[in-house]
Design a protein around this motif. Structure first.
Motif, mmCIF file in Angstrom:
data_model
loop_
_atom_site.group_PDB
_atom_site.id
_atom_site.type_symbol
_atom_site.label_atom_id
_atom_site.label_comp_id
_atom_site.label_asym_id
_atom_site.label_seq_id
_atom_site.Cartn_x
_atom_site.Cartn_y
_atom_site.Cartn_z
ATOM 1 N N ILE A 71 3.370 -44.660 -33.354
ATOM 2 C CA ILE A 71 4.061 -45.188 -32.168
ATOM 3 C C ILE A 71 5.214 -46.044 -32.713
ATOM 4 N N PRO A 72 6.338 -45.416 -33.057
ATOM 5 C CA PRO A 72 7.355 -46.152 -33.825
ATOM 6 C C PRO A 72 8.042 -47.274 -33.065
ATOM 7 N N THR A 73 8.188 -47.131 -31.719
ATOM 8 C CA THR A 73 8.842 -48.188 -30.935
ATOM 9 C C THR A 73 8.129 -48.314 -29.590
ATOM 10 N N THR A 74 8.481 -49.347 -28.836
ATOM 11 C CA THR A 74 7.908 -49.506 -27.495
ATOM 12 C C THR A 74 8.342 -48.359 -26.579
ATOM 13 N N ALA A 75 9.430 -47.680 -26.910
ATOM 14 C CA ALA A 75 9.872 -46.533 -26.095
ATOM 15 C C ALA A 75 9.000 -45.302 -26.335
ATOM 16 N N HIS A 76 8.112 -45.352 -27.338
ATOM 17 C CA HIS A 76 7.266 -44.205 -27.672
ATOM 18 C C HIS A 76 5.810 -44.391 -27.254
ATOM 19 N N ILE A 77 5.534 -45.363 -26.368
ATOM 20 C CA ILE A 77 4.124 -45.641 -26.074
ATOM 21 C C ILE A 77 3.468 -44.582 -25.187
ATOM 22 N N ASP A 78 4.267 -43.825 -24.423
ATOM 23 C CA ASP A 78 3.679 -42.749 -23.623
ATOM 24 C C ASP A 78 3.008 -41.735 -24.558
ATOM 25 N N ILE A 79 1.859 -41.218 -24.130
ATOM 26 C CA ILE A 79 1.085 -40.300 -24.974
ATOM 27 C C ILE A 79 1.940 -39.123 -25.472
ATOM 28 N N ALA A 80 2.818 -38.605 -24.620
ATOM 29 C CA ALA A 80 3.553 -37.374 -24.959
ATOM 30 C C ALA A 80 4.913 -37.624 -25.599
ATOM 31 N N TRP A 81 5.299 -38.879 -25.771
ATOM 32 C CA TRP A 81 6.620 -39.174 -26.342
ATOM 33 C C TRP A 81 6.524 -39.314 -27.863
ATOM 34 N N GLY A 82 6.539 -38.179 -28.557
ATOM 35 C CA GLY A 82 6.485 -38.198 -30.016
ATOM 36 C C GLY A 82 7.854 -37.904 -30.623
ATOM 37 N N MET A 83 7.982 -38.168 -31.904
ATOM 38 C CA MET A 83 9.247 -37.902 -32.599
ATOM 39 C C MET A 83 9.304 -36.448 -33.078
ATOM 40 N N ALA A 84 10.528 -35.910 -33.176
ATOM 41 C CA ALA A 84 10.690 -34.571 -33.753
ATOM 42 C C ALA A 84 10.311 -34.558 -35.230
ATOM 43 N N PHE A 85 10.302 -35.718 -35.866
ATOM 44 C CA PHE A 85 9.921 -35.791 -37.281
ATOM 45 C C PHE A 85 8.434 -35.512 -37.493
ATOM 46 N N ASN A 110 25.475 -39.714 -30.407
ATOM 47 C CA ASN A 110 24.064 -39.574 -30.039
ATOM 48 C C ASN A 110 23.107 -40.320 -30.969
ATOM 49 N N TYR A 111 23.647 -41.293 -31.724
ATOM 50 C CA TYR A 111 22.774 -42.104 -32.568
ATOM 51 C C TYR A 111 22.208 -43.284 -31.773
ATOM 52 N N VAL A 112 20.946 -43.599 -32.045
ATOM 53 C CA VAL A 112 20.345 -44.811 -31.508
ATOM 54 C C VAL A 112 20.052 -45.753 -32.685
ATOM 55 N N THR A 113 19.720 -46.999 -32.384
ATOM 56 C CA THR A 113 19.454 -47.974 -33.441
ATOM 57 C C THR A 113 17.952 -48.066 -33.697
ATOM 58 N N ALA A 114 17.569 -47.899 -34.940
ATOM 59 C CA ALA A 114 16.158 -48.027 -35.324
ATOM 60 C C ALA A 114 15.995 -49.262 -36.204
ATOM 61 N N GLY A 115 14.859 -49.925 -36.057
ATOM 62 C CA GLY A 115 14.571 -51.095 -36.878
ATOM 63 C C GLY A 115 13.716 -50.729 -38.084
ATOM 64 N N LEU A 116 13.540 -51.678 -38.976
ATOM 65 C CA LEU A 116 12.703 -51.491 -40.179
ATOM 66 C C LEU A 116 11.832 -52.739 -40.307
ATOM 67 N N THR A 149 18.640 -52.717 -39.560
ATOM 68 C CA THR A 149 18.579 -51.595 -38.622
ATOM 69 C C THR A 149 19.426 -50.452 -39.164
ATOM 70 N N TYR A 150 19.166 -49.254 -38.657
ATOM 71 C CA TYR A 150 19.921 -48.095 -39.128
ATOM 72 C C TYR A 150 20.072 -47.093 -37.995
ATOM 73 N N PRO A 151 21.084 -46.228 -38.096
ATOM 74 C CA PRO A 151 21.309 -45.246 -37.031
ATOM 75 C C PRO A 151 20.425 -44.022 -37.217
ATOM 76 N N LEU A 152 19.881 -43.551 -36.096
ATOM 77 C CA LEU A 152 18.996 -42.390 -36.146
ATOM 78 C C LEU A 152 19.368 -41.485 -34.976
ATOM 79 N N ASP A 153 19.376 -40.190 -35.195
ATOM 80 C CA ASP A 153 19.723 -39.257 -34.127
ATOM 81 C C ASP A 153 18.725 -39.399 -32.975
ATOM 82 N N GLY A 154 19.254 -39.641 -31.767
ATOM 83 C CA GLY A 154 18.380 -39.880 -30.619
ATOM 84 C C GLY A 154 17.493 -38.687 -30.298
ATOM 85 N N GLY A 155 18.028 -37.475 -30.449
ATOM 86 C CA GLY A 155 17.235 -36.281 -30.189
ATOM 87 C C GLY A 155 16.056 -36.177 -31.140
#
Ligand code: ZN
Length: 299
Positions: A231-245, A41-47, A14-20
């Protein structure tokens, strides 16, 4: 088991990623109900990599962050580099891998494609493997924009393309029976999801299904999809929840709709590349239209 295929998740850590950055325009008051951020403001991301044993081949989807990050990048991402040891703990050595598929070429998806040998030369980590990646992605990676140039590390793929060990894909190809790629633009223009169809007869040349197979539903379509950064994580399953990347956020929304139009009615198993806790789940929509991720029940 997915039909005739055996699927296993292996993590590179896992690695830290800016939550925003992880949640784009979604306000923190909303995403912080699903994911906890630290004081910076870092969250944990998996690989999460997906290993598929078809009975004939061993296929690895995505190779994490690897161990070749620069000192500067290690300061941000810490370089967990656990994929090879996690594979080894399950008895999988690099020589076992027949096929490696990259959905796109960002550094956190193809890092273990290659390693430095003791002379500092870049060599394939999986010596016997045939590698695959999207052609459009590789073309783009040669001249990325200023915005995302930091995400591309040519040592992860250029030596493989030059030696002929990496095949570049247009999108839509079947790589082995039952395993194919499909382009879902949005995160990048050419990112390809990996579709795994383990239905009897698709992969392994299985004989006529037995009565027991019929009874336990083995004849139903058994499809999993490594949907990668769409859809990088289960927290991103909503249609409008995309990453800033995401380079093309409106296309991310369109691609998610297209994906759900098939994946929901056909009950596909969705594999989440960056979820540190839930690497795979069934995505469902409740009566109110809210998206839910239903984990695999144990046993
Ligand atoms: Zn990416």
């Amino acid at each position: 088991m997915l039909g005739d295929f055996e699927l296993t998740i292996f993590s590179d850590g896992t690695y830290p990623l800016d939550g925003g950055a992880f949640f784009g325009v979604v306000p923190k008051v909303m995403w912080s109900k699903k994911v906890t951020a630290d004081d910076r403001n870092y969250v944990t991301a998996g690989l999460n990599s997906l290993l598929i044993r078809t009975g004939k081949q061993t296929v690895l989807v995505e190779t994490g962050m690897g161990n070749k990050l620069s000192e500067r990048m290690v300061k941000f991402y810490r370089q967990p580099a656990q994929l090879l040891s996690n594979l080894a703990a399950d008895g999988v050595s690099p020589e076992h891998i027949d096929i490696v598929i990259n959905t796109h070429l960002h550094f956190d998806h193809c890092g273990w494609n290659t390693v430095r040998d003791k002379n500092g030369k870049i060599v394939p980590t999986f010596p016997r493997a045939k590698y695959y990646a999207p052609e459009g992605e590789w073309q783009y990676a040669r001249r990325p924009s200023e915005r995302d140039a930091i995400s591309y590390i040519p040592d992860n793929y250029d030596p493989l393309v030059q030696s002929g060990q990496m095949t570049l894909l247009k999108g839509g190809e079947e790589i082995v029976p039952g395993i194919s790629v499909k382009t879902f633009p949005g995160h990048t223009a050419h990112m390809q999801a990996v579709l795994v169809d383990g239905s009897p007869g698709k992969g392994r040349a299985s004989a006529v299904p037995s009565a027991a197979q019929k009874e336990n539903g083995a004849l139903a379509p058994a499809i999993a999809c490594y949907i990668s950064d769409l859809i990088p994580t289960t927290a991103h399953i909503d249609i409008a929840w995309g990453m800033a990347f995401d380079l093309y956020p409106l296309q991310t929304i369109e691609s998610k709709k297209q994906y759900y139009a098939k994946a929901l009615p056909e009950k596909w198993l969705t594999v989440f590349t960056h979820d540190p806790k839930t690497p795979w789940a069934y995505v469902e929509r409740d009566e109110a239209g809210k998206m839910l991720a239903r984990g695999l029940s144990s046993g």
